[in-house]
Design an enzyme around this catalytic site. Structure first.
Site, PDB file in Angstrom:
ATOM      1  N   HIS A  17       0.838  -1.210   0.000  1.00 52.89           N
ATOM      2  CA  HIS A  17       0.000   0.000   0.000  1.00 52.89           C
ATOM      3  C   HIS A  17       0.873   1.260   0.000  1.00 52.89           C
ATOM      4  O   HIS A  17       0.586   2.229  -0.712  1.00 52.89           O
ATOM      5  CB  HIS A  17      -0.880   0.046   1.255  1.00 52.89           C
ATOM      6  CG  HIS A  17      -1.896  -1.042   1.356  1.00 52.89           C
ATOM      7  ND1 HIS A  17      -2.052  -1.808   2.483  1.00 52.89           N
ATOM      8  CD2 HIS A  17      -2.827  -1.487   0.480  1.00 52.89           C
ATOM      9  CE1 HIS A  17      -3.047  -2.668   2.316  1.00 52.89           C
ATOM     10  NE2 HIS A  17      -3.532  -2.504   1.093  1.00 52.89           N
ATOM     11  N   SER A 128      -2.747  -7.791   3.045  1.00 54.89           N
ATOM     12  CA  SER A 128      -3.087  -7.682   4.467  1.00 54.89           C
ATOM     13  C   SER A 128      -3.495  -9.042   5.023  1.00 54.89           C
ATOM     14  O   SER A 128      -3.155  -9.381   6.159  1.00 54.89           O
ATOM     15  CB  SER A 128      -4.226  -6.678   4.669  1.00 54.89           C
ATOM     16  OG  SER A 128      -3.842  -5.406   4.213  1.00 54.89           O
TER      17      SER A 128
HETATM   18  P1  ADP Z   1      -9.800  -3.504  -0.494  1.00 55.68           P
HETATM   19  O1  ADP Z   1     -10.408  -4.283   0.628  1.00 55.68           O
HETATM   20  O2  ADP Z   1     -10.573  -2.301  -0.911  1.00 55.68           O
HETATM   21  O3  ADP Z   1      -9.302  -4.320  -1.658  1.00 55.68           O
HETATM   22  P2  ADP Z   1      -7.089  -3.311   0.452  1.00 55.68           P
HETATM   23  O4  ADP Z   1      -6.672  -2.582   1.678  1.00 55.68           O
HETATM   24  O5  ADP Z   1      -6.920  -4.792   0.458  1.00 55.68           O
HETATM   25  O6  ADP Z   1      -8.551  -2.854   0.197  1.00 55.68           O
HETATM   26  O7  ADP Z   1      -6.321  -2.711  -0.798  1.00 55.68           O
HETATM   27  C1  ADP Z   1      -6.516  -1.403  -1.264  1.00 55.68           C
HETATM   28  C2  ADP Z   1      -5.951  -1.293  -2.669  1.00 55.68           C
HETATM   29  O8  ADP Z   1      -4.548  -1.535  -2.670  1.00 55.68           O
HETATM   30  C3  ADP Z   1      -6.553  -2.280  -3.670  1.00 55.68           C
HETATM   31  O9  ADP Z   1      -6.661  -1.630  -4.920  1.00 55.68           O
HETATM   32  C4  ADP Z   1      -5.505  -3.384  -3.724  1.00 55.68           C
HETATM   33  O10 ADP Z   1      -5.529  -4.072  -4.963  1.00 55.68           O
HETATM   34  C5  ADP Z   1      -4.233  -2.581  -3.581  1.00 55.68           C
HETATM   35  N1  ADP Z   1      -3.111  -3.346  -3.045  1.00 55.68           N
HETATM   36  C6  ADP Z   1      -3.017  -3.987  -1.857  1.00 55.68           C
HETATM   37  N2  ADP Z   1      -1.818  -4.582  -1.702  1.00 55.68           N
HETATM   38  C7  ADP Z   1      -1.120  -4.328  -2.842  1.00 55.68           C
HETATM   39  C8  ADP Z   1       0.187  -4.695  -3.328  1.00 55.68           C
HETATM   40  N3  ADP Z   1       1.014  -5.461  -2.604  1.00 55.68           N
HETATM   41  N4  ADP Z   1       0.554  -4.256  -4.549  1.00 55.68           N
HETATM   42  C9  ADP Z   1      -0.292  -3.507  -5.297  1.00 55.68           C
HETATM   43  N5  ADP Z   1      -1.523  -3.124  -4.911  1.00 55.68           N
HETATM   44  C10 ADP Z   1      -1.941  -3.536  -3.712  1.00 55.68           C
END
Ligand code: ADP
Length: 157
Positions: A17, A128
């Site tokens: 993130h 996460s």
């Molecule tokens: P959500 O529950 O809305 O998917 P997340 O907190 O899991 O929320 O993720 C928020 C955003 O960040 C999403 O677009 C997800 O694809 C992206 N994301 C999470 N981890 C990574 C990563 N390691 N690399 C690229 N994008 C990521």
């Protein structure tokens, strides 16, 4: 002034993130990383904890703020004067869901555009949910999360 919202669960924020956020901060004037309240799910950390850990992890990036919101992301974006939503893409498996989400948001409000960013390869696989699993099984999460998150999660066990 171009304002972008980076919405998500951030339960907890990871280096993946943070890398997306830094890339977005280099492109837009201001980026608001916003924790979405999900009424149905309680989550691992509560929304206040997630926002606090985000704030502690971003204090070296001047044009980024942390916040939380309830309801539709586009309504929150309009309220904050933002015209861009940031989402991250890890793999083809993210694509279908993210495409549907961005097209739904476009259908609701065409003035707000979704921009997809990727991370450096070393952060690409981090999620996460994996971090929660490693932590629950006593593994070392220090390579995957910012220091404030590491300190908080390892001390509250
Ligand atoms: P959500 O529950 O809305 O998917 P997340 O907190 O899991 O929320 O993720 C928020 C955003 O960040 C999403 O677009 C997800 O694809 C992206 N994301 C999470 N981890 C990574 C990563 N390691 N690399 C690229 N994008 C990521």
């Amino acid at each position: 002034m171009k304002i972008a919202i980076y919405p998500g669960s951030f339960d907890p924020i990871t280096y993946g993130h943070l890398d997306i956020l830094k890339n977005a901060a280099g492109i837009f004037d201001k980026v608001i990383i916003a924790v979405a309240h999900n009424g149905a799910k309680n989550g691992f950390l509560n929304v206040e904890e997630r926002v606090r850990l985000i704030r502690e992890s971003i204090d070296d990036i001047p044009n980024v703020e942390a916040d939380s919101f309830e309801g539709l992301t586009i309504e929150y974006a309009k309220k904050m004067g933002a015209t861009v939503l940031i989402r991250g893409l890890r793999a083809v498996s993210d694509f279908e869901f993210e495409m549907q989400l961005s097209q739904t948001n476009s259908a609701l409000c065409d003035e707000i555009k979704t921009v997809f960013l990727t991370t450096k390869p070393e952060y690409n696989f981090i999620s996460s949910s994996t971090i929660k699993e490693i932590l629950a099984n006593g593994g070392d999460i220090s390579k995957f999360v910012p220091e404030p998150v590491y300190n908080y999660l390892t001390s509250r066990k």
